[in-house]
Design an enzyme around this catalytic site. Structure first.
Site, mmCIF file in Angstrom:
data_model
loop_
_atom_site.group_PDB
_atom_site.id
_atom_site.type_symbol
_atom_site.label_atom_id
_atom_site.label_comp_id
_atom_site.label_asym_id
_atom_site.label_seq_id
_atom_site.Cartn_x
_atom_site.Cartn_y
_atom_site.Cartn_z
ATOM 1 N N CYS A 1 0.827 -1.212 0.000
ATOM 2 C CA CYS A 1 0.000 0.000 0.000
ATOM 3 C C CYS A 1 0.862 1.264 0.000
ATOM 4 C CB CYS A 1 -0.907 -0.046 1.228
ATOM 5 S SG CYS A 1 -1.748 1.477 1.637
ATOM 6 N N CYS B 1 0.096 3.735 2.783
ATOM 7 C CA CYS B 1 0.583 3.172 4.050
ATOM 8 C C CYS B 1 2.072 3.474 4.222
ATOM 9 C CB CYS B 1 0.356 1.663 4.102
ATOM 10 S SG CYS B 1 -1.367 1.161 4.013
#
Length: 101
Positions: free
Chosen positions: A31, A34
């Site tokens: 991600c 993230c």
């Protein structure tokens, strides 16, 4: 204090049974947002000695992610007394998170 990566097996002990406030970063290794939040989460861990900061990979802990309704990542949940107190979804400013710790 540094960010501790936990697993589903650790979750209850590390988060729900914790005496202190816990910030949980629900993330995935693939991600992009993230990865962008990771240094912010690390700063929060370093600067807040009264709160524990942990991260859990949603791909490895699907049951925990489902339990807390994680639909998008990154999602950060602040737990107080073993209960979710505040949730942040997506890229979030450090000040907004620390104001809730």
């Amino acid at each position: 204090m540094s960010v501790k990566e936990i697993t589903a097996a650790d979750f209850d002990d590390e988060v729900l049974a914790a005496k202190e406030t816990v910030l949980v970063d629900f993330f995935a290794t693939w991600c992009g947002p993230c990865k962008m939040m990771a240094p912010v989460i690390a700063e929060i861990a370093d600067e807040n000695q009264n709160a524990k900061v942990v991260k859990i990979d949603v791909d490895e802990a699907e049951d925990i992610a489902a339990r807390y309704g994680i639909m998008s990542i990154p999602t950060m949940i602040i737990f107080k007394n073993g209960e979710p107190a505040k949730t942040f979804v997506g890229l979030t400013e450090k000040d907004k998170i620390t104001a809730e710790l």
